[in-house]
Design an enzyme around this catalytic site. Structure first.
Site, PDB file in Angstrom:
ATOM      1  N   GLU A 185      41.380  47.859  51.920  1.00  0.00           N
ATOM      2  CA  GLU A 185      42.537  48.746  51.742  1.00  0.00           C
ATOM      3  C   GLU A 185      42.803  49.548  53.011  1.00  0.00           C
ATOM      4  O   GLU A 185      43.948  49.821  53.362  1.00  0.00           O
ATOM      5  CB  GLU A 185      42.306  49.691  50.551  1.00  0.00           C
ATOM      6  CG  GLU A 185      42.308  49.001  49.195  1.00  0.00           C
ATOM      7  CD  GLU A 185      43.672  48.405  48.831  1.00  0.00           C
ATOM      8  OE1 GLU A 185      44.237  47.661  49.642  1.00  0.00           O
ATOM      9  OE2 GLU A 185      44.143  48.661  47.713  1.00  0.00           O
TER      10      GLU A 185
ATOM     11  N   THR B  25      52.853  49.737  52.089  1.00  0.00           N
ATOM     12  CA  THR B  25      52.185  50.932  51.556  1.00  0.00           C
ATOM     13  C   THR B  25      52.086  52.012  52.633  1.00  0.00           C
ATOM     14  O   THR B  25      52.297  53.203  52.365  1.00  0.00           O
ATOM     15  CB  THR B  25      50.786  50.558  51.021  1.00  0.00           C
ATOM     16  OG1 THR B  25      50.962  49.626  49.955  1.00  0.00           O
ATOM     17  CG2 THR B  25      50.041  51.762  50.487  1.00  0.00           C
TER      18      THR B  25
HETATM   19  N1  HSE Z   1      47.901  54.898  45.499  1.00  0.00           N
HETATM   20  C1  HSE Z   1      48.439  53.985  46.468  1.00  0.00           C
HETATM   21  C2  HSE Z   1      49.799  54.503  46.908  1.00  0.00           C
HETATM   22  C3  HSE Z   1      48.569  52.628  45.834  1.00  0.00           C
HETATM   23  O1  HSE Z   1      50.601  54.815  46.034  1.00  0.00           O
HETATM   24  O2  HSE Z   1      50.057  54.583  48.109  1.00  0.00           O
HETATM   25  C4  HSE Z   1      49.128  51.578  46.723  1.00  0.00           C
HETATM   26  O3  HSE Z   1      49.174  50.348  45.979  1.00  0.00           O
END
Ligand code: HSE
Length: 306
Positions: free
Chosen positions: A129, A181
């Site tokens: 991630e 993201t």
């Molecule tokens: N919590 C993260 C965001 C998840 O919202 O940026 C990304 O899939």
């Protein structure tokens, strides 16, 4: 001879509307397929079976980076070869990078004779991630590895809580635009008003209580986000209309899936989930935006060895 394993590694919905970075659920569909081999040759190689262009440097790859960390901790002269067949589109908001990271570490752990706990595997998968979004958030990799709904109470140190829930049907629409993201995090405000924080705390607590008490009305009322959604929804054409009309079609509620652009809705039964899908399709067809939809349920197992 090389030892080899194949895994199904599922999509996930992070945030669950009000729980930015701390809540996520695992989906039965879509799923990536990964083949992982244990080799005598040290190092990690990652390739794609379906022509998706993946970073060739394993350290920059969401499946490769967690395995490099695992090998460094093991300190043995061994390596892994990974082949990915992607069905979860990168940049869809349905946990594509997490599926690769989680699938890689679950498969590697199996090949090694399962020395690691699920929490250890989340710790490794977080490196994937970090490569994908620049941040170690566990709200996709934890539900992908544990299955079901997970609460990440803390990330440093990791404290993962599985949350039981009643049967729920998930409808998701992926309008075919890409939202990275990292970009969707960049645009967020760095400070929140106390009154908004209080409202959000109420919703998070209400959502968890609703899941645990099988209280569908409480789940529906708590699917509200006063902090992240007002900013991110501007990146998603048709968002407000989808949300409003899906609720009129019977959905309990929903919102942005992860960092978007996918939108998800929770429903009590399959006929409602199908009516919600039709509503989503009608809106995006009218807007003229290509889209995929999924009608699925909560995957209680997470990554599956097959
Ligand atoms: N919590 C993260 C965001 C998840 O919202 O940026 C990304 O899939």
């Amino acid at each position: 001879m090389k030892k080899k394993v194949t895994v199904h590694t599922p999509g996930t919905v992070a945030n669950l509307v009000c729980g930015f970075d701390i809540l996520g659920l695992c989906l039965d569909n879509p799923c990536d397929i990964m083949e992982v081999s244990l080799c005598d040759e040290p190092g990690v190689t990652v390739s794609s079976k379906d022509g998706f262009s993946l970073p060739t440097d394993p350290a920059k790859n969401t499946a490769g980076a967690p395995l490099i960390e695992m090998l460094a901790e093991l300190g043995q002269p061994i390596g892994f070869e990974v082949t990915i067949t992607k069905q979860i589109k990168p940049g869809s908001g349905i946990g594509s990078s997490a599926a690769s990271a989680a699938g890689a570490v679950v498969a590697a752990n199996h090949l090694l004779g399962s020395p690691y706990s699920k929490e250890d595997l989340v710790r490794f998968a977080l490196f994937g991630e970090k490569v994908a979004s620049g941040v170690k958030h566990a709200d996709n990799v934890a539900p992908c590895i544990y299955g079901g709904i997970t609460l990440i109470r803390s990330i440093f140190p990791l404290d993962i809580v599985t949350i039981p829930a009643p049967a729920l049907h998930v409808t998701a629409v992926h309008p075919l635009i890409e939202v990275r993201t990292s970009d969707a995090r960049q645009i967020l405000r760095k400070q929140v008003l106390l009154k908004d924080a209080i409202r959000q705390w109420g919703n998070i607590a209400g959502l968890v209580a609703g899941f645990m008490k099988n209280d569908y009305d409480l789940i529906g009322r708590s699917l509200e986000d006063v902090i992240i959604e007002p900013v991110r929804s501007m990146l998603i054409p048709g968002f407000d209309e989808v949300k409003e009309k899906c609720k009129s079609a019977g959905a309990l509620g929903g919102g942005i899936s992860g960092s978007g652009p996918s939108i998800f809705m929770l429903s009590k039964d399959k006929p409602t989930a199908l009516a919600v899908e039709k509503t989503m399709q009608e809106i995006y067809t009218r807007i003229g935006l290509d889209h995929h939809t999924y009608v699925t349920t909560i995957n209680q197992q997470g990554v599956k060895i097959i």
